[in-house]
Enzyme design. Structure first.
Site, PDB file in Angstrom:
ATOM      1  CG  HIS A  41      -2.379   0.920   0.969  1.00 19.47           C
ATOM      2  ND1 HIS A  41      -2.183   2.136   0.946  1.00 19.47           N
ATOM      3  CD2 HIS A  41      -3.279   0.473   0.264  1.00 19.47           C
ATOM      4  CE1 HIS A  41      -3.010   2.563   0.926  1.00 19.47           C
ATOM      5  NE2 HIS A  41      -3.940   2.084   0.367  1.00 19.47           N
TER       6      HIS A  41
ATOM      7  CG  HIS B  84       6.025   8.122   3.422  1.00 19.91           C
ATOM      8  ND1 HIS B  84       6.071   7.148   2.549  1.00 19.91           N
ATOM      9  CD2 HIS B  84       4.807   7.093   3.849  1.00 19.91           C
ATOM     10  CE1 HIS B  84       5.374   6.408   2.544  1.00 19.91           C
ATOM     11  NE2 HIS B  84       4.380   7.236   2.754  1.00 19.91           N
ATOM     12  CG  PHE B  85       8.042   6.290  10.292  1.00 20.29           C
ATOM     13  CD1 PHE B  85       9.515   6.710   9.524  1.00 20.29           C
ATOM     14  CD2 PHE B  85       8.185   4.969  10.632  1.00 20.29           C
ATOM     15  CE1 PHE B  85      11.039   5.045   9.063  1.00 20.29           C
ATOM     16  CE2 PHE B  85       9.142   3.745  11.271  1.00 20.29           C
ATOM     17  CZ  PHE B  85      10.297   3.646   9.756  1.00 20.29           C
ATOM     18  CG  HIS B  86       1.459   6.848   7.490  1.00 18.19           C
ATOM     19  ND1 HIS B  86       0.652   7.770   6.834  1.00 18.19           N
ATOM     20  CD2 HIS B  86       1.943   6.416   6.440  1.00 18.19           C
ATOM     21  CE1 HIS B  86       0.716   7.070   5.551  1.00 18.19           C
ATOM     22  NE2 HIS B  86       1.744   6.372   5.121  1.00 18.19           N
TER      23      HIS B  86
END
Ligand code: 5GP
Length: 146
Positions: free
Chosen positions: A95, A102-104
């Site tokens: 996904h 990147h870290f959500h």
């Protein structure tokens, strides 16, 4: 030679595309997600344009590791969330849409349980087969390198 990606996040770091920035230092950058899964949804990225986590340098990884907990504390304080998820997608099959690590940080709220605030988590587990598991553990251990 590792090929690195030029994405929309490189343009955000360079200031060519606007964002709501919440943190920046020499190695990392953080800003609000333009399509938040919940209020306070924040992205932490290295400035190094590595497409996936396994391609990230130790220096950038250390910088992310230092800032991520601080940013989590800041997001929690600012959003009044009671919990949060860290989501980190690698590859289209996982996904990932923007090919820049990147870290959500996704705040969670008690009145909006999983699935009702945009983030639904399916957790359909299997059972670890002892023989196959032992082989997998040995193979992974043998592949851990600098
Ligand atoms: P992924 O699915 O790759 O893990 O998530 C990429 C995230 O980047 C998505 O949550 C998406 O909303 C966010 N995003 C994509 N383009 C932009 C943009 O131009 N600005 C901001 N602030 N977020 C973006």
């Amino acid at each position: 030679m590792v090929s690195m990606s030029e994405t929309i996040f490189s343009k955000i770091i360079a200031g060519e595309i606007p964002c709501l920035k919440v943190y920046e230092d020499e190695l990392v950058f953080a800003f609000l997600d333009i399509n938040p899964l919940s209020s306070g949804h924040t992205l932490l990225i290295p400035k190094e344009p590595a497409p996936t986590l396994d391609r990230l340098s130790d220096e950038s990884a250390a910088a992310i590791g230092r800032v991520l907990p601080r940013l989590c504390r800041a997001v929690m304080r600012a959003s009044d969330a009671t919990a949060y998820n860290i989501l980190q997608n690698n590859g289209a099959d996982a996904h990932q849409e923007v090919m820049h690590v990147h870290f959500h940080i996704i705040p969670r709220f008690p009145d909006r349980p999983s699935g009702q605030d945009g983030l639904g988590i399916g957790w359909r587990t299997g059972k670890l087969d002892p023989d196959n598991g032992a082989k997998l553990a040995a193979a992974i251990a043998a592949n851990v390198s600098d």
